[in-house]
Design an enzyme around this catalytic site. Structure first.
Site, mmCIF file in Angstrom:
data_model
loop_
_atom_site.group_PDB
_atom_site.id
_atom_site.type_symbol
_atom_site.label_atom_id
_atom_site.label_comp_id
_atom_site.label_asym_id
_atom_site.label_seq_id
_atom_site.Cartn_x
_atom_site.Cartn_y
_atom_site.Cartn_z
ATOM 1 N N SER A 1 1.044 -1.274 0.085
ATOM 2 C CA SER A 1 -0.048 0.177 -0.080
ATOM 3 C C SER A 1 0.862 1.147 -0.025
ATOM 4 O O SER A 1 1.999 1.218 0.381
ATOM 5 C CB SER A 1 -0.850 0.122 1.115
ATOM 6 O OG SER A 1 -1.510 1.251 1.602
ATOM 7 N N TYR B 1 0.021 -0.042 10.418
ATOM 8 C CA TYR B 1 -0.300 -0.541 9.153
ATOM 9 C C TYR B 1 0.827 -0.149 8.353
ATOM 10 O O TYR B 1 1.124 -1.066 7.548
ATOM 11 C CB TYR B 1 -1.584 0.400 8.789
ATOM 12 C CG TYR B 1 -1.887 0.154 7.415
ATOM 13 C CD1 TYR B 1 -2.533 -1.149 7.061
ATOM 14 C CD2 TYR B 1 -1.895 1.142 6.285
ATOM 15 C CE1 TYR B 1 -3.216 -1.549 5.766
ATOM 16 C CE2 TYR B 1 -2.272 0.725 5.016
ATOM 17 C CZ TYR B 1 -3.027 -0.436 4.809
ATOM 18 O OH TYR B 1 -3.273 -0.748 3.619
#
Length: 309
Positions: free
Chosen positions: A158, A184
């Site tokens: 990501s 994350y």
């Protein structure tokens, strides 16, 4: 292509169906994790329509079976299998149950920015699910990938990886304050580093690994921990959002496009290999995510964590 950045005929608007058009995947077998919703469904659909035999590996087997039935009705051979990436027993059971070669492994499943949660082993949930579970899955399926002789592994990272490198001194937030977005980001950096090291170790066996950023997709289970304010802020940020069909395109491209034969250890976004990130921008790949020393260190740390478990 050793030092040449890869560009393809496709772009941010391309869909998974478009990038796989004309590619014949008959006789090839694929596993897509987390394919009970969002871009995982569209990834599985595109592979199946191109002729692949697809297994969708999902935590919610009932939801997965519904998706498999829907896809099989319109696109050939699709089956669902149970897989909880945060549960090593589940990962090991999936690996034990796999028979025969595996040509395509797409590590699509993920969790984003939950409150601090720990697995049974005490691991922070995002690192455990996004990286360690997929690491255990890929290494467990190594022989099946090697048997295929021409296999591709796709790790979904990501743009969030730009938030944080892997903190090898405190991966599981046992001493530093927990920040869901830093956690994350760390897990998404780990996805890129995994691809770098897997490719280095396995390329000689015909297994190539790459990482991808699918793009921003609001219509996704990944956003389930985001508040309405977070979602609205994202929508107003100027970010260009993709449909699930567009979000699946880069994964499907990297998994199937003939022009990427022999390419590995790289990071793709919007259907092209990304350039290095420039400070102040949110595009490209961080240099620390491609660092071969960090990639090898992560591999060793991951083996140690799995060994302790």
């Amino acid at each position: 292509m050793a030092n040449q950045r890869v560009n393809t005929p496709f772009d941010a608007r391309s869909t998974a169906a478009e990038v796989v058009s004309g590619v014949d995947l008959s006789g090839r077998r694929a596993v897509v994790t987390g394919a009970a919703g969002g871009i995982g469904v569209e990834t599985a659909r595109a592979l199946a329509r191109a002729g692949a035999e697809v297994t969708i590996a999902v935590r919610n087997i009932e939801a997965g079976q519904r998706v498999a039935d829907e896809l099989a009705a319109g696109a050939g051979r699709v089956t669902a299998a149970s897989l909880d990436l945060a549960d090593l027993d589940s990962v090991r059971a999936f690996v034990r149950g796999w028979q025969g070669p595996l040509h395509i492994l797409i590590n699509n499943a993920g969790v984003m920015a939950p409150p601090l949660t720990r697995t049974r082993q005490g691991w922070e949930l995002q690192f455990a699910t996004n990286h360690l579970g997929h690491f255990a899955l890929a290494t467990g399926l190594h022989d099946a990938l090697a048997t295929a002789g021409d296999a591709r592994v796709v790790a979904l990272s990501s743009r969030g990886h730009l938030t944080a490198p892997v903190d090898f001194d405190d991966i599981n937030f046992e001493r530093r304050p927990y920040d869901p977005w830093v956690a994350y980001g760390q897990s998404k950096t780990a996805n890129v580093l995994f691809a770098v090291e897997a490719d280095r170790r396995w390329a000689g066996e015909g297994i190539r690994a790459n990482a991808v950023h699918p793009g921003a997709i609001l219509d996704s289970n990944l956003t389930r921990y985001m508040s309405q304010e977070d979602v609205e802020a994202a929508a107003l940020s100027g970010e260009e959002f993709k449909s699930p069909e567009q979000g699946a395109a880069t994964s499907v491209l990297v998994a199937t496009w003939p022009g990427l034969a022999g390419v590995g250890g790289r990071y793709f976004e919007d259907c092209d290999e990304a350039s290095l990130n420039q400070p102040g921008t949110n595009r490209g790949v961080a240099a620390y995510a491609l660092d071969p020393e960090a990639a090898e260190q992560l591999w060793r740390a991951s083996l140690d964590l799995l060994g302790e478990a």
